[in-house]
Design a protein around this motif. Structure first.
Motif, mmCIF file in Angstrom:
data_model
loop_
_atom_site.group_PDB
_atom_site.id
_atom_site.type_symbol
_atom_site.label_atom_id
_atom_site.label_comp_id
_atom_site.label_asym_id
_atom_site.label_seq_id
_atom_site.Cartn_x
_atom_site.Cartn_y
_atom_site.Cartn_z
ATOM 1 N N SER A 1 2.588 3.266 -21.894
ATOM 2 C CA SER A 1 3.586 4.334 -21.798
ATOM 3 C C SER A 1 4.882 3.863 -21.137
ATOM 4 N N PHE A 2 4.785 2.824 -20.337
ATOM 5 C CA PHE A 2 5.968 2.315 -19.632
ATOM 6 C C PHE A 2 6.521 1.037 -20.260
ATOM 7 N N VAL B 1 3.303 -10.195 -12.372
ATOM 8 C CA VAL B 1 2.594 -9.001 -12.841
ATOM 9 C C VAL B 1 1.391 -8.723 -11.941
ATOM 10 N N LEU B 2 0.730 -9.770 -11.487
ATOM 11 C CA LEU B 2 -0.394 -9.580 -10.563
ATOM 12 C C LEU B 2 0.085 -9.020 -9.230
ATOM 13 N N ILE B 3 1.234 -9.482 -8.763
ATOM 14 C CA ILE B 3 1.815 -8.913 -7.536
ATOM 15 C C ILE B 3 2.095 -7.423 -7.752
ATOM 16 N N ASP C 1 9.188 -2.818 -10.878
ATOM 17 C CA ASP C 1 10.170 -3.909 -10.948
ATOM 18 C C ASP C 1 9.508 -5.271 -11.127
ATOM 19 N N LYS C 2 8.458 -5.536 -10.350
ATOM 20 C CA LYS C 2 7.765 -6.833 -10.440
ATOM 21 C C LYS C 2 7.081 -6.991 -11.802
ATOM 22 N N ALA C 3 6.479 -5.913 -12.280
ATOM 23 C CA ALA C 3 5.819 -5.987 -13.591
ATOM 24 C C ALA C 3 6.837 -6.270 -14.686
ATOM 25 N N GLN C 4 7.989 -5.601 -14.624
ATOM 26 C CA GLN C 4 9.022 -5.840 -15.642
ATOM 27 C C GLN C 4 9.565 -7.265 -15.547
ATOM 28 N N GLU C 5 9.797 -7.727 -14.324
ATOM 29 C CA GLU C 5 10.282 -9.093 -14.130
ATOM 30 C C GLU C 5 9.264 -10.111 -14.667
ATOM 31 N N LYS D 1 3.749 0.176 -3.576
ATOM 32 C CA LYS D 1 5.031 0.847 -3.724
ATOM 33 C C LYS D 1 5.359 0.977 -5.216
ATOM 34 N N PRO D 2 5.476 2.202 -5.722
ATOM 35 C CA PRO D 2 5.697 2.399 -7.160
ATOM 36 C C PRO D 2 6.921 1.665 -7.720
ATOM 37 N N LEU D 3 8.022 1.665 -6.983
ATOM 38 C CA LEU D 3 9.224 0.996 -7.485
ATOM 39 C C LEU D 3 9.037 -0.517 -7.549
#
Length: 177
Positions: free
Chosen positions: A108-109, A58-60, A72-76, A66-68
């Motif tokens: 929101s996400f 999440v820190l990464i 992706d990293k936050a969700q992972e 890069k928005p994608l």
């Protein structure tokens, strides 16, 4: 046994880097993530290592431009934290990590404010059962963060009620001196 000691030392170093990353050090985040990735391989199934690894992801994401990749990293990272909780639902450190991450992810996400509220409430409930469960500093932080979570969730009355608990705890602490 020597390996356990070695892993423990590596894990403590990874945690130090992680917290430097929380404070904004992007290089520390990358280093923490690399250390934690290796520790995950060495100790699969260690829920605490998994939780810190998830938080490092999440820190990464936070630091990514890069928005994608950010999404992706936050969700992972969020999914990894959830797996860590599922492995060890009573671990205080894991609960603190996930609660703090959920408080800071965009609602929101990710829709995880309720998870933050549940984790902070879990921690306070355990503290009420056993006053040595959290330090006074942790109690104050958990209450403040729980209030913020309620505020962000559009529940100002609950946020204010939680802050009342903080003032009661602060008053009790001052009375002890």
């Amino acid at each position: 046994m020597a390996t356990d000691s070695k892993h423990k030392k590596q894990f403590e170093e990874a945690k130090k880097l992680h917290y430097k990353g929380v404070d904004g050090d992007k290089n520390a985040v990358k280093s923490a993530n690399q250390h934690l990735s290796k520790l995950r391989e060495a100790e699969p199934g260690n829920a605490l290592i998994e939780a810190y690894y998830g938080s490092s992801l999440v820190l990464i994401a936070r630091d990514s431009v890069k928005p994608l990749e950010k999404a992706d990293k936050a969700q992972e990272g969020f999914d990894t934290l959830n797996r860590a909780i599922n492995s060890d639902p009573n671990d205080k450190e894991i609960r603190l990590l996930r609660a703090n991450v959920c408080l800071r992810l965009p609602e929101s996400f990710f829709h995880c404010l309720q998870t933050a509220i549940e984790d902070f409430t879990f921690l306070l409930d355990r503290y009420e059962e056993n006053a040595s469960y959290l330090t006074q500093k942790q109690v104050r932080e958990v209450i403040q963060n729980l209030s913020t979570a309620y505020q962000n969730a559009g529940k100002p009355d609950k946020a204010n009620a939680v802050l009342q608990r903080l003032s009661q705890i602060t008053f009790r602490e001052e009375g002890k001196h």
